[in-house]
Enzyme design. Structure first.
Site, PDB file in Angstrom:
ATOM      1  N   ARG A 130       0.845  -1.186   0.000  1.00  0.00           N
ATOM      2  CA  ARG A 130       0.000   0.000   0.000  1.00  0.00           C
ATOM      3  C   ARG A 130       0.883   1.239   0.000  1.00  0.00           C
ATOM      4  NH1 ARG A 130      -3.288  -2.624  -1.854  1.00  0.00           N
ATOM      5  NH2 ARG A 130      -5.423  -3.049  -1.169  1.00  0.00           N
ATOM      6  N   GLU A 167      -4.080   7.315  -5.436  1.00  0.00           N
ATOM      7  CA  GLU A 167      -4.293   6.574  -6.689  1.00  0.00           C
ATOM      8  C   GLU A 167      -5.648   6.948  -7.276  1.00  0.00           C
ATOM      9  OE1 GLU A 167      -3.735   2.369  -6.090  1.00  0.00           O
ATOM     10  OE2 GLU A 167      -1.714   2.627  -5.328  1.00  0.00           O
ATOM     11  N   HIS A 220      -0.164   0.036  -9.814  1.00  0.00           N
ATOM     12  CA  HIS A 220      -0.940  -0.890  -8.972  1.00  0.00           C
ATOM     13  C   HIS A 220      -1.463  -2.089  -9.782  1.00  0.00           C
ATOM     14  CE1 HIS A 220      -3.445  -1.076  -5.012  1.00  0.00           C
ATOM     15  NE2 HIS A 220      -3.170  -2.291  -5.440  1.00  0.00           N
TER      16      HIS A 220
HETATM   17  C1  MLT Z   1      -5.527  -6.188  -3.250  1.00  0.00           C
HETATM   18  O1  MLT Z   1      -5.713  -5.564  -2.213  1.00  0.00           O
HETATM   19  O2  MLT Z   1      -6.075  -7.269  -3.470  1.00  0.00           O
HETATM   20  C2  MLT Z   1      -4.576  -5.661  -4.274  1.00  0.00           C
HETATM   21  O3  MLT Z   1      -3.978  -4.488  -3.916  1.00  0.00           O
HETATM   22  C3  MLT Z   1      -5.165  -5.650  -5.650  1.00  0.00           C
HETATM   23  C4  MLT Z   1      -6.081  -4.535  -6.002  1.00  0.00           C
HETATM   24  O4  MLT Z   1      -6.484  -3.745  -5.187  1.00  0.00           O
HETATM   25  O5  MLT Z   1      -6.440  -4.448  -7.161  1.00  0.00           O
END
Ligand code: MLT
Length: 311
Positions: A231, A260, A278
């Site tokens: 994160r 983001e 991401h």
């Molecule tokens: C998640 O928390 O599963 C990952 O960061 C993937 C996302 O958020 O797309």
């Protein structure tokens, strides 16, 4: 018949599962908070990835909502506390994209150590930079993994063939140490001073404060690398940028950002930083697995009251 809203783009497998289970499903992506507030009273369940922010306003407007499902691991885009106060269940899909995320973290490690993006870009332009590109090997190096959940564990297995020492900082490791004889538990301070590659695979702190600041980077080896595919706010981006510019560390690879989508960021154009948008979990395989998991879990909850992977 229960009704579910899928508000982020995801594999159509989710929609098919709901339909097979005789659950009404609408796929409406790219909606604003106001637009969701208008329609949310119709729905018993809601499925999101990371784009939809399930805010207090949305939850307050929901009259029938019983369950919110996150196709993915992190639930930081959902106001979990308000949902709980309203007796709503929040579910995620732990492990569903762990391999994808670990593989991307590994790809980032290899890319930053071998300067692959720079080599690719310059070779495409006809600049033969052979003399200016010298990589670093993984063999005999120490990998520091912060957080030892599904992703951290998977990364530790992926690097097994690379002859590395693996240090892990995780509160829960001590009690399950026998399952992972290939890693050693270390304090955060010990890990950052000893590792050559520091990779984060933990949740963001609950107070939102960064775990890695310039003071920490001052203690790291100047030849070391920081990888963040967890994160954005785990590593202080301003401090990371300064640490790279001042040579406190050798390089960084970052898949996640404090804001983001990242349209602007202090790390943009830093030649020592490799950045991706991401995408660690964005594989064909993982997107199907998380869509299947979330649709099956929500169906089973709405039809049979079964609670699985609640947070
Ligand atoms: C998640 O928390 O599963 C990952 O960061 C993937 C996302 O958020 O797309």
């Amino acid at each position: 018949m229960p009704k579910v809203l899928i508000s982020d783009s995801m594999s159509n497998v989710a929609q098919k599962i709901f339909e097979k289970n005789n659950i009404n499903v609408d796929v409406k992506t790219g909606l604003s908070e106001e637009e969701i507030i208008k329609i949310i009273p119709e729905y018993d369940g809601m499925v999101v990835r990371s784009a939809t922010k399930v805010t207090k306003n949305i939850i307050d407007a929901a009259k029938n909502l019983k369950v919110i499902g996150r196709a993915g691991a992190g639930v930081d885009n959902i106001d979990v506390q308000t949902a709980k106060e309203k007796n709503m269940i929040v579910m995620n899909t732990p492990g569903g994209n762990a391999n994808a995320t670990a593989e991307h973290a590994f790809a980032l490690i290899m890319s930053v150590l071998r300067k692959t993006p720079f080599a690719n870009e310059t070779t495409h332009k006809g600049h033969w930079e052979k003399k200016n590109i010298k990589g670093t090997e993984l063999s005999k190096k120490t990998l520091g993994i912060v957080g030892f959940g599904n992703v951290g564990v998977r990364l530790s297995h992926l690097v097994k063939g690379f002859d590395m020492k693996i240090l892990v900082n995780s509160k829960s490791l001590e009690s399950r140490k026998s399952e992972y004889p290939h890693v050693e538990n270390a304090s955060f301070d010990d890990l950052i001073t000893k590792c050559d590659i520091l990779s984060f695979h933990c949740k963001a702190t609950s107070d939102g404060k960064p775990m890695l600041t310039k003071d920490h980077m001052k203690q790291m080896k100047p030849t070391s690398y920081v990888i963040n595919a967890a994160r954005g706010n785990i590593v202080d981006e301003n401090d990371l940028n300064e640490a790279l510019n001042e040579g406190l560390i050798a390089g960084a690879a970052v898949d996640v950002f404090s804001k983001e989508p990242a349209k602007e960021n202090v790390l943009f154009n830093n030649p020592k930083a490799i950045l991706t948008p991401h995408i660690a979990a964005s594989t064909t395989e993982a997107s199907i697995v998380v869509a299947e998991m979330v649709a099956n879990q929500l169906s089973n909850f709405l039809l049979n009251g079964v609670e699985k992977n609640t947070v």
